[in-house]
Design a protein around this motif. Sequence first.
Motif, PDB file in Angstrom:
ATOM      1  N   ALA A 198       0.848  -1.264  -0.001  1.00  0.00           N
ATOM      2  CA  ALA A 198      -0.090   0.031   0.112  1.00  0.00           C
ATOM      3  C   ALA A 198       0.693   1.361   0.036  1.00  0.00           C
ATOM      4  CB  ALA A 198      -0.964   0.048   1.114  1.00  0.00           C
ATOM      5  N   VAL A 199       1.940   1.288   0.804  1.00  0.00           N
ATOM      6  CA  VAL A 199       2.659   2.435   0.799  1.00  0.00           C
ATOM      7  C   VAL A 199       3.504   2.654  -0.380  1.00  0.00           C
ATOM      8  CG1 VAL A 199       4.825   3.539   2.087  1.00  0.00           C
ATOM      9  CG2 VAL A 199       2.769   2.490   3.437  1.00  0.00           C
ATOM     10  N   PHE A 200       4.143   1.559  -1.034  1.00  0.00           N
ATOM     11  CA  PHE A 200       4.732   1.481  -2.246  1.00  0.00           C
ATOM     12  C   PHE A 200       4.046   2.190  -3.482  1.00  0.00           C
ATOM     13  CE2 PHE A 200       6.349   0.089  -6.225  1.00  0.00           C
ATOM     14  CZ  PHE A 200       7.653   0.306  -6.114  1.00  0.00           C
TER      15      PHE A 200
ATOM     16  N   HIS B 150       4.331  11.330   2.204  1.00  0.00           N
ATOM     17  CA  HIS B 150       4.474  10.343   3.254  1.00  0.00           C
ATOM     18  C   HIS B 150       3.426  10.638   4.557  1.00  0.00           C
ATOM     19  CE1 HIS B 150       7.385   7.724   2.516  1.00  0.00           C
ATOM     20  NE2 HIS B 150       8.235   8.397   2.211  1.00  0.00           N
ATOM     21  N   GLN B 151       3.175  12.223   4.695  1.00  0.00           N
ATOM     22  CA  GLN B 151       2.151  12.536   5.500  1.00  0.00           C
ATOM     23  C   GLN B 151       0.748  12.109   4.903  1.00  0.00           C
ATOM     24  OE1 GLN B 151       2.673  14.354   8.466  1.00  0.00           O
ATOM     25  NE2 GLN B 151       0.707  13.861   8.805  1.00  0.00           N
ATOM     26  N   GLU B 152       0.529  12.160   3.508  1.00  0.00           N
ATOM     27  CA  GLU B 152      -0.702  11.964   3.239  1.00  0.00           C
ATOM     28  C   GLU B 152      -0.851  10.548   3.373  1.00  0.00           C
ATOM     29  OE1 GLU B 152      -1.261  14.864  -0.515  1.00  0.00           O
ATOM     30  OE2 GLU B 152       0.088  13.210  -0.727  1.00  0.00           O
ATOM     31  N   ILE B 153       0.090   9.751   3.168  1.00  0.00           N
ATOM     32  CA  ILE B 153      -0.210   8.174   3.286  1.00  0.00           C
ATOM     33  C   ILE B 153      -0.289   7.893   4.646  1.00  0.00           C
ATOM     34  CG2 ILE B 153       1.238   6.040   3.187  1.00  0.00           C
ATOM     35  CD1 ILE B 153       2.751   7.193   0.913  1.00  0.00           C
TER      36      ILE B 153
ATOM     37  N   ILE C 130      -1.308   5.740  10.032  1.00  0.00           N
ATOM     38  CA  ILE C 130       0.020   5.063  10.447  1.00  0.00           C
ATOM     39  C   ILE C 130       0.899   6.317  10.828  1.00  0.00           C
ATOM     40  CG2 ILE C 130       0.064   3.016   9.357  1.00  0.00           C
ATOM     41  CD1 ILE C 130       1.781   4.151   7.258  1.00  0.00           C
ATOM     42  N   ALA C 131       2.076   6.379  11.258  1.00  0.00           N
ATOM     43  CA  ALA C 131       2.936   7.552  11.777  1.00  0.00           C
ATOM     44  C   ALA C 131       3.734   7.547  10.385  1.00  0.00           C
ATOM     45  CB  ALA C 131       3.843   7.000  12.789  1.00  0.00           C
ATOM     46  N   VAL C 132       4.223   8.987  10.199  1.00  0.00           N
ATOM     47  CA  VAL C 132       5.075   9.198   8.970  1.00  0.00           C
ATOM     48  C   VAL C 132       6.268   8.448   8.837  1.00  0.00           C
ATOM     49  CG1 VAL C 132       6.427  10.888   7.764  1.00  0.00           C
ATOM     50  CG2 VAL C 132       4.092  11.508   8.858  1.00  0.00           C
ATOM     51  N   GLY C 133       7.026   8.351  10.036  1.00  0.00           N
ATOM     52  CA  GLY C 133       8.087   7.390  10.118  1.00  0.00           C
ATOM     53  C   GLY C 133       7.903   6.075   9.722  1.00  0.00           C
ATOM     54  N   THR C 134       6.586   5.393   9.978  1.00  0.00           N
ATOM     55  CA  THR C 134       6.142   3.904   9.642  1.00  0.00           C
ATOM     56  C   THR C 134       6.059   3.993   8.037  1.00  0.00           C
ATOM     57  OG1 THR C 134       5.141   3.607  11.697  1.00  0.00           O
ATOM     58  CG2 THR C 134       4.404   2.393   9.831  1.00  0.00           C
ATOM     59  N   SER C 135       5.828   4.993   7.472  1.00  0.00           N
ATOM     60  CA  SER C 135       5.347   5.146   6.149  1.00  0.00           C
ATOM     61  C   SER C 135       6.625   5.119   5.404  1.00  0.00           C
ATOM     62  CB  SER C 135       4.560   6.457   5.661  1.00  0.00           C
ATOM     63  OG  SER C 135       4.432   6.502   4.254  1.00  0.00           O
TER      64      SER C 135
END
Length: 185
Positions: free
Chosen positions: A131-133, A143-146, A152-157
């Motif tokens: 999903a992130v990819f 990353h913020q939008e994801i 989830i956290a931005v770092g997790t993205s």
Amino acid sequence: MRNCLAQNSREQKALYQQYYGYSLKVVFRYIFHYDTAVDVVNDGWVKVFRNLERFHPEPGVNVEMMFMGWLRTIMVNTAIDHLRKNNFLQEIGSLPEEVWQPEDPGARSDGALLYKELVKEIKKLPPAYRAVFNMYVIDGFSHQEIADQLGIAVGTSKSNLAKARMSLQKILKKNDSDLTYAICQ
């Protein structure tokens, strides 16, 4: 599009038919079971027609390209909503071969083949990485939008994207594929 806003069913059907294949390809990057993907596409089109009055192309901009971007966003969001509702369970399936054919008869077939191979390899990723990819690399979300979209956290993205890329690199190196270059960019 004005006729679609006026609830002209013939114009709505024509718009739907024109962009159905594109919509299905977008959704299929997230949902791999053909019947489920078709249902998600149809749910997305319901949203398109309900919200068409919100689509305001900027003057001097290619309206079709702007519409395709708006449509893609709706389809991605609808697919993510479906995945979230089903706890990101992995689905197995494939699209019929005719879906992979270029919509433009003059389009290069090697581009469609490369895209098909890339999607096939992305399917092998765990759902969270996939999903992130898809959202970051293919659909251009930040990353913020994801993070906002997936809860989830931005770092997790960022971490999931890095792990997805590493996984894809391993898969592609193992398959000795030309796709490695495209993914690693």
